[in-house]
Enzyme design. Structure first.
Site, PDB file in Angstrom:
ATOM      1  CB  ALA A  48      -0.895   0.005   1.234  1.00  0.00           C
ATOM      2  CE  LYS A  49       5.449   5.029  -0.245  1.00  0.00           C
ATOM      3  NZ  LYS A  49       6.636   4.304   0.208  1.00  0.00           N
ATOM      4  N   GLY A  50       0.538   5.843   0.616  1.00  0.00           N
ATOM      5  CA  GLY A  50      -0.331   7.006   0.748  1.00  0.00           C
ATOM      6  C   GLY A  50       0.447   8.277   0.511  1.00  0.00           C
TER       7      GLY A  50
END
Ligand code: NAD
Length: 426
Positions: free
Chosen positions: A113-115
Site C-alpha cells: 500500500a502507499k499514501g
C-alpha cells in the site's frame, strides 16, 4: 525537443509506467496465467480524500490525499505516507505496487500500500502538519488497522507524524493501538534499529555484492545521492564499516572528495548544526546535485527520489555496483543501458527492503507487547537481507535475467502462489 520526444520523455518519467514495464516483463518470463496477471496488475482499492485544514492564519485550506491498497493477498497492506508537492495518484499507485513486490521479495507477511498528501511540509508549521496528519488519518480510519493496512514514514513524514497517526487512530477505536503504524518513536512502541534499517539493509546488499565481485570494503569508493533518512544512515554505517564515501548529495547540491568524506562530521554539520550540506568544508562543492551520479566510483547509491537515472543520462553512470536506496531511481528505459555497461544492479525492491523488514519486526513486537534488543533486530535483518539477496541473484544467474527482473519474478511468483491457495472469492 519534438512533441514526440517530449511525450516519450514524459512517459519514461511516469513511475507507474516504469513499475508496469518491469511487472509486464517479469510476468511474461514467469508465464503468469492471464487471470492472475490481471488480478495482480491492478490495485485492490484507491481512495482520494480532500482534507480541510485550518491554517495558523485562520484560513481553511483543502489538501488532496491518497491511499492506494495494491494487494492484501499475503497480509495487511503496508506502505509509507508521503507529504510532497509532487505527490500524484499515479506515483502513489506505483509505490503501492512496489510495496507488494518488496514485501514478497523479502518474504514478510504483508501486502502493499502507499499514501500521500499533496503539500509542502517545509512550508507548513508543526501544528498545521499535525492537523493535516490527523484529518488524513481520520478520513482513512475505516481502512487503516493492524490487520488491514499499516502505514509508515516516507518522504516528508517522520516518527512524529507516525505518533500522530497512532494517536488519531487510537482515539477513534478507543484503545491504544501501537501496531497500526510503524516507524514510531521508541517511546511509543517503535523498534530498536528502525531508523537505521533501510541504510543497514543497503549496506548488507553492498557487502554481498562486493563479495560476489571479489572486491573489499577497504578503499571501496561509494557515492550516495540523498542525505535524508536512508542516505545519511547508509553513509554513517558504511563509513564506519570501512567503505570510502567519496560523494554525498542532497537536493541543494553535492560534496565530493576522492580521499573520502568524514561522514560523522558531515552528519553533525547537517543534523546537529543544521548547516547546508553543500557548505561543508570537507570536499569539493558541486552545485548541480545530479552531477554526483556521474563521478567514477565503485558503488553508486541513489537514495533520494525517483527518475534520477534515465535513458538520457544512464550512459554517464560510471560505477561497478548500483545499489538502489530510493524507490524507482532508475527508469525502465535506462535498465538496458546500465545492463549493457555490465553494472551489477541491486534493484530498489531488494536494496531498500531493510526498512519494511524492520517495520515488520516493529509490528510483531507491538502485537506481542515484547520488545527485542537492537542486536536481535539487526541479526534478524541481516538474515532476511542476505537470504533475499542470494535468492534473487541465484535466480538471475540460473534463468539468465537481470537482478531486477529476477527480484520481480521471485516476488510475483510468491504472491501468485498465495493467491492460488486462497482462491477467488466471488
Ligand atoms: P528524506 O525525505 O528523509 O530524504 C530525502 C533526501 O533526498 C534529502 O536529503 C533530500 O534533500 C534529497 N533529495 C531529494 N531530491 C533530490 C535530488 N533531486 N537530488 C539530490 N538529492 C535529493 O527521504 P528518505 O526517507 O531518506 O527516502 C529517500 C528515498 O528512499 C525515497 O525514494 C523513499 O521512498 C525511499 N525509501 C525510504 C525508506 C525509509 O525507511 N525512509 C524505505 C524504503 C525506501
Amino acid at each position: 525537443m519534438s512533441v514526440d520526444t517530449l511525450v516519450s520523455v514524459q512517459d519514461e518519467l511516469n513511475v507507474y509506467e516504469s513499475a508496469e514495464a518491469r511487472f509486464e516483463t517479469a510476468a511474461q518470463k514467469l508465464n503468469l496465467e492471464q487471470g492472475l496477471y490481471r488480478y495482480l496488475k491492478y490495485p485492490e482499492k484507491e481512495i482520494t480524500v480532500y482534507i480541510p485544514v485550518a491554517l495558523d492564519n485562520g484560513q481553511i485550506e483543502v489538501f488532496t490525499g491518497y491511499r492506494v491498497l495494491h494487494s492484501t493477498v499475503r497480509g495487511p497492506g503496508k506502505g509509507g505516507i508521503r507529504f510532497d508537492p509532487k505527490v500524484s495518484l499515479d506515483e502513489v499507485r506505483a509505490l503501492a505496487a512496489w510495496m507488494t513486490w518488496k514485501c514478497a521479495v523479502v518474504s514478510i507477511p504483508f501486502g502493499g500500500a502507499k499514501g500521500g498528501v499533496i503539500c509542502n511540509p517545509a512550508k507548513l508549521s508543526k501544528s498545521e502538519l499535525e492537523r493535516v496528519t490527523r484529518r488524513y488519518t481520520a478520513s482513512l480510519g475505516d481502512w487503516f488497522g493492524p490487520e488491514r493496512d499499516v502505514p509508515a514514514p516516507d518522504i516528508g513524514t517522520n516518527e512524529q507524524t507516525m505518533a500522530w497517526v497512532m494517536d488519531t487512530y487510537s482515539m477513534h477505536v478507543r484503545q491504544a493501538t501501537t501496531a497500526v503504524v510503524t516507524g514510531k518513536p521508541l517511546d511509543l512502541g517503535g523498534s530498536q534499529g528502525r531508523r537505521e534499517a533501510t541504510g543497514r539493509g543497503l549496506m548488507i546488499c553492498c557487502d554481498r555484492a562486493i563479495s560476489k565481485l571479489r572486491m573489499k570494503r577497504d578503499g571501496c569508493r561509494v557515492i550516495i545521492q540523498g542525505f535524508g533518512n536512508v542516505g545519511s544512515q547508509a553513509a554513517l554505517l558504511m563509513h564506519e564499516a570501512g567503505y570510502k564515501i567519496i560523494g554525498a548529495a542532497d537536493i541543494h547540491g553535492a560534496i565530493y572528495n576522492e580521499n573520502g568524506i568524514d561522514i560523522p562530521k558531515l552528519y553533525d554539520w547537517v543534523y546537529v548544526l543544521r548547516m547546508p550540506l553543500v557548505e561543508f568544508s570537507g570536499g569539493e562543492r558541486i552545485d548541480a546535485p545530479q552531477e554526483i551520479l556521474f563521478r567514477p566510483c565503485d558503488i553508486l547509491v541513489p537514495a533520494a527520489t525517483e527518475n534520477q537515472i534515465t535513458s538520457q543520462n544512464a550512459h554517464r553512470v560510471n560505477c561497478k555496483i548500483l545499489c538502489e536506496g530510493a524507490n524507482g531511481p532508475t527508469t525502465a528505459h535506462a535498465d538496458s543501458i546500465l545492463e549493457k555497461k555490465g553494472i551489477f544492479i541491486v534493484p530498489d525492491i531488494l536494496g531498500n527492503a531493510g526498512g519494511v523488514t524492520v517495520s515488520y519486526f516493529e509490528w510483531v513486537q507491538d502485537r506481542q507487547g515484547f520488545f527485542w534488543r537492537e542486536s536481535e533486530v539487526n541479526d534478524r535483518l541481516q538474515d532476511v537481507m542476505e537470504r533475499s539477496f542470494d535468492q534473487v541473484v541465484l535466480y538471475a544467474q540460473a534463468h539468465g535475467v537481470s537482478n531486477r527482473i529476477a527480484a520481480y519474478i521471485v516476488a510475483i511468483d510468491r504472491v501468485a502462489r498465495a493467491l492460488k491457495l486462497r482462491g477467488f472469492y466471488a
